[in-house]
Write an enzyme that holds these catalytic residues in place. Structure first.
Site, mmCIF file in Angstrom:
data_model
loop_
_atom_site.group_PDB
_atom_site.id
_atom_site.type_symbol
_atom_site.label_atom_id
_atom_site.label_comp_id
_atom_site.label_asym_id
_atom_site.label_seq_id
_atom_site.Cartn_x
_atom_site.Cartn_y
_atom_site.Cartn_z
ATOM 1 C CB ALA A 20 8.701 -23.850 18.094
ATOM 2 C CE LYS A 21 15.031 -19.476 19.899
ATOM 3 N NZ LYS A 21 15.829 -20.402 20.917
ATOM 4 N N GLY A 22 10.066 -18.455 19.394
ATOM 5 C CA GLY A 22 9.056 -17.284 19.679
ATOM 6 C C GLY A 22 9.901 -15.834 20.056
#
Length: 548
Positions: A237-239
């Protein structure tokens, strides 16, 4: 969005010309370069000569009036964003222009620097979002790497299509108050979860002015392969938030972080998706995220994030983990080559959290670090950079700017210095086809994500330069984040030596798997690491099957 913004002002009133030019040149967050035309034909000629990033357009000009002015300009400059300059008498025309594609309108009699600067920035942001958030060099690189591995391993086409894009993407526009309480900023935020098959997803949150959906997606993909390679029970994931954190006060950063957390709160959690620090964020950011989530839950939930302060349940060694992991992998490569590290030299590009720790640990092993850099430029000292003095300077000034010892040089020149080990630990796309032939190192250890293009990989392989790929070399951060998550679930705390011993063991094991895969398939280490990661994800997906 780059720091430099080219503005084309088409305005025939000398007073308004000077006012707007002066207001833009006072802009604090962006560097506005203003060109001025008094007529539509002059403005279009200037645009043909050199396109602008944004156009400020008066509708009432000597050679064109009213809505026709907008249509003439729009037809020649699209998709460049246009902001209408209007008087109170022409408000209906301005609104009509916005309905037909202008990004915004400004009333000349109400102009001030903040209003004008924000209107231009928002126009650029909206135009960028409409042009396609997926367009990103990083995503293109991530796709190229994945497709190469998929072809070599003969990956099932159904799985190949499924893994090209994330399973879940959230794009939010979020407001936050500046310290001037009446001023509210609106920015874009993202959270991307690439693969939900392997367990909860895991990945950092970055605050940077170039963050977009494509970049965040690429980073989430790489995190998937990285976790799979390291045998961690996570998907990638990444934000991120598209903002300039260095222009915000601590209070503004806290308000921004809490609002961002509240916007993505339904998709994160200890068993769903676990954020961590990345570019532009740190353990304080994670503490605010944890607190915001915990307030909604009604009790403390330390396992919702990793990379938080030790006093809130963070792991010892997490801050240093990525840089330390880079050095652990370099040690393995050196052992395989029969090197004595105390006889070797290194250059480190990027002196942030990863680069500074990597340089320090290399120095402790006896490696002579002859060059380092940050965004202000680089330093070369053939006798070895005095890292203790450099760290004191950075602590006082914040950057390498003004450091007196050694020779100054650019980041591009730093990459081409003669050394044994080169550690690109800054940002993506630093080693390309244009400079790969000029590198004078034997080993590249990627501390950053995506610092080497696919074309550069081929050149380095032909030249016999070994690349320790980011999937392996910078996996220390997510690995110790996993340790932190486990410690939180078990309500226990490991010692620093336990953390480092476990990290070294996992990285050594992963390095050996990658080397064995490389030798078996006669491919470079990056391709071997990708194949190992993709294969593990593919097998997991096939075992779980397809619903319904």
């Amino acid at each position: 969005m780059s720091d430099r913004v080219e503005v084309l002002l088409i305005e025939d009133n000398p007073v308004h010309m000077r006012l707007i030019e002066n207001l833009l040149k006072r802009g604090l967050e962006l560097n506005f370069e203003v060109r001025i035309a008094e007529r539509v034909d002059q403005g279009l000629a200037l645009f043909e000569e050199k396109p602008a990033d944004v156009i400020l357009l008066d509708l009432m000009l000597p050679d064109s009036e009213g809505f026709e002015t907008f249509l003439k300009v729009k037809g020649r400059v699209e998709p460049t964003p246009i902001v209408i300059l209007t008087g109170l008498d022409d408000m209906q025309l301005a609104v009509r222009a916005v309905e037909s594609g202008a990004q915004d309108y400004l009333v000349k009699s109400q102009l001030n620097g903040e209003l004008l600067s924000r209107s231009v920035r928002y126009a650029l942001e909206r135009a960028r979002a409409r042009a396609g958030e997926w367009k990103s060099p990083m995503l293109r690189l991530a796709h190229q790497q994945f497709l190469k591995a998929a072809q070599l391993m003969n990956l099932d086409d159904n799985l190949r299509q499924r893994l090209l894009f994330p399973q879940r993407s959230q794009v939010v526009t979020l407001p936050f108050r500046r310290d001037d309480y009446g001023q509210v900023e609106t920015v874009f935020g993202y959270r991307v979860q690439h693969v939900l098959t392997m367990g909860p997803t895991k990945g950092g949150v970055r605050y940077h002015h170039d963050v977009n959906l494509g970049e965040v997606t690429a980073l989430a993909m790489w995190m998937t392969w990285k976790c799979a390679l390291m045998h961690l029970p996570f998907g990638g994931a990444k934000g991120g938030v598209r903002v300039r954190p260095d222009t915000l006060s601590r209070q503004e950063l806290q308000r921004l972080t809490r609002r961002y957390t509240s916007e993505i709160i339904d998709v994160i959690g200890p068993d769903k998706d676990i954020p961590a620090p990345d570019l532009g964020t740190n353990e304080q950011t994670m503490a605010w995220m944890m607190d915001t989530y915990s307030e909604q839950a009604g009790h403390a939930v330390p396992t919702v994030v990793t990379g938080k302060p030790v006093v809130l349940g963070g792991s010892r060694g997490r801050k240093e983990a990525t840089g330390r992991g880079v050095v652990f992998v370099i040690e393995e490569a050196a052992r395989q080559r029969g090197w004595r590290l105390d006889e070797r030299t290194a250059v480190v590009q990027g002196y942030g959290n990863v680069g500074s720790h990597a340089a320090r640990y290399l120095d402790e092993l006896g490696v002579r670090v002859v060059g380092v850099s940050d965004h202000t430029g680089g330093i070369f000292d053939s006798t070895g950079v005095d890292l203790e003095k450099l760290d004191a300077h950075v602590a006082e000034v914040g950057t390498l700017e003004g450091y007196a010892q050694g020779d100054r040089l650019t980041n591009a020149e730093l990459l081409e210095l003669k050394c044994d080990v080169l550690v690109p630990a800054a940002v993506e796309n630093q080693i390309t086809a244009s400079n790969a032939g000029k590198l004078q190192c034997e080993l590249v250890a990627e501390g950053a994500n995506g610092p080497t293009s696919t074309e550069a990989d081929d050149i380095l392989t032909e030249r016999g330069i070994t690349v320790l790929p980011d999937l392996l070399a910078n996996a220390g951060g997510v690995t110790v984040s996993y340790f932190e998550w486990v410690q939180g679930i078990q309500n226990t705390m490991w010692t620093m030596s336990e953390v480092n011993e476990r990290l070294r063991a996992l990285l050594q094991e992963a390095y050996r798997r990658v080397v064995a895969q490389s030798e078996e398939l006669s491919v470079d280490l990056r391709t071997a690491a990708l194949i190992a990661g993709v294969d593990r994800v593919a097998r997991a997906k096939l075992m779980r099957g397809l619903y319904p």
